[in-house]
Write an enzyme that holds these catalytic residues in place. Structure first.
Site, PDB file in Angstrom:
ATOM      1  N   TYR A 139       6.252   9.440  -4.577  1.00 50.04           N
ATOM      2  CA  TYR A 139       5.456   8.248  -4.216  1.00 50.04           C
ATOM      3  C   TYR A 139       5.557   7.184  -5.313  1.00 50.04           C
ATOM      4  O   TYR A 139       5.883   6.022  -5.049  1.00 50.04           O
ATOM      5  CB  TYR A 139       3.996   8.660  -3.998  1.00 50.04           C
ATOM      6  CG  TYR A 139       3.075   7.514  -3.652  1.00 50.04           C
ATOM      7  CD1 TYR A 139       3.046   6.992  -2.358  1.00 50.04           C
ATOM      8  CD2 TYR A 139       2.236   6.950  -4.618  1.00 50.04           C
ATOM      9  CE1 TYR A 139       2.192   5.936  -2.036  1.00 50.04           C
ATOM     10  CE2 TYR A 139       1.387   5.899  -4.308  1.00 50.04           C
ATOM     11  CZ  TYR A 139       1.364   5.400  -3.019  1.00 50.04           C
ATOM     12  OH  TYR A 139       0.521   4.347  -2.701  1.00 50.04           O
TER      13      TYR A 139
ATOM     14  N   SER B  64       1.416   0.058  -5.984  1.00 52.19           N
ATOM     15  CA  SER B  64       0.330   0.959  -6.375  1.00 52.19           C
ATOM     16  C   SER B  64       0.320   1.046  -7.890  1.00 52.19           C
ATOM     17  O   SER B  64       1.376   0.882  -8.522  1.00 52.19           O
ATOM     18  CB  SER B  64       0.579   2.353  -5.794  1.00 52.19           C
ATOM     19  OG  SER B  64      -0.249   3.312  -6.425  1.00 52.19           O
TER      20      SER B  64
END
Ligand code: NDP
Length: 239
Positions: A150, A137
């Site tokens: 995350y 990501s």
């Protein structure tokens, strides 16, 4: 180039994984579709046709890597491509971060792709060829309130992934990362409304097919070339 290749795609029941599976199958690859929702996998496999097989498992469980390799061997005789895509996006500020969700998120977003990389890389090294792509990501490279866990796990996955690329240099097995920005999938359904709005406001998010095209770009490089990291943003996204 992808014709006849044997691919395993985790998180194939929705979003980016589904788009990657469709994209690879459309170019003649055989795809093992992996996720928990068997009904979604079956529907996708029916759509794709005889080149698809399914494996409904929890990728976050420790035996998932071996089960995926065994299923690929049983269905296709082995694996040439592994796409580690399954993941969850759990965010939250200091006072309300769900600590009970921490273990499962680490298991799915970090431990599972690491285990799968090792299990598949050993088999691919023995056959002298293969490609592994880990879906990271843009969050791996930015610091944002509420996203520490995350982003930290994606950063850890990127460091692991590039280390594995170096360890496998010259073996015929390539490892790369695709790191998308905001992509229109179900992942945002699990976020609080304000956080969901912030992730997409003022921009046209990427479509899952855009990310699938980036994955394919890595896979279609000639054998002597390897792209270890590719970030893809929505053009309206600043960070
Ligand atoms: P979705 O929520 O749309 O899809 C997630 C997929 O992962 C589903 O197929 C789901 O299937 C599967 N999955 C979730 N938990 C498990 C589990 N325990 N075992 C097996 N499969 C599981 O997400 P995206 O397509 O958006 O995300 C895919 C990847 O892309 C993730 O790694 C995410 O971090 C990354 N990413 C996404 C971005 C975005 O904006 N969408 C941006 C940057 C990165 P099922 O529920 O059937 O098990």
């Amino acid at each position: 180039m992808l014709e006849g290749k044997r691919a395993v795609v985790t998180g194939a029941s929705a979003g980016i994984g589904e788009a990657v599976a469709r994209d690879l199958a459309a170019r003649g690859a055989r795809v093992l579709l992996v996720a928990r929702r068997a009904d979604r996998l079956e529907a996708l496999a029916n759509d794709i046709g005889p080149n698809a097989a399914t494996l409904a498992i929890d990728v976050g469980s420790p035996d998932s890597a071996q089960r995926m390799l065994d299923a690929a061997a049983a269905q296709f005789g082995g694996a040439d491509i592994l796409i580690n895509n399954a993941g969850v996006f759990r965010v939250g500020p200091l006072d309300s971060f769900d600590l009970d969700g921490l273990g499962p998120m680490i298991a799915l977003n970090y431990e599972a792709p690491v285990r799968a990389c090792y299990v598949f890389a050993r088999a691919m090294k023995a056959q002298g060829a293969g490609a592994i792509i880990n879906i990271s990501s843009i969050g791996a490279n930015l610091t944002a309130p509420g996203s520490g866990v995350y982003g930290g796990l994606k950063r850890a996955l990127e460091i692991f992934s590039d280390t594995l690329r170096i360890e496998l240099a010259g073996t015929g097995v390539r490892v790369g990362i695709v790191a998308p920005g905001s992509t229109a999938t179900e992942i945002f359904d699990h976020l609080p409304a304000d956080r969901r709005a912030r992730a997409t406001e003022g921009l046209t998010p990427l479509a899952p097919a855009d990310v699938a095209a980036a994955v394919r770009f890595l896979l279609e490089q000639p054998e002597h070339a390897n792209i270890p990291h590719l970030r893809i943003y929505s053009s309206g996204q600043q960070h």
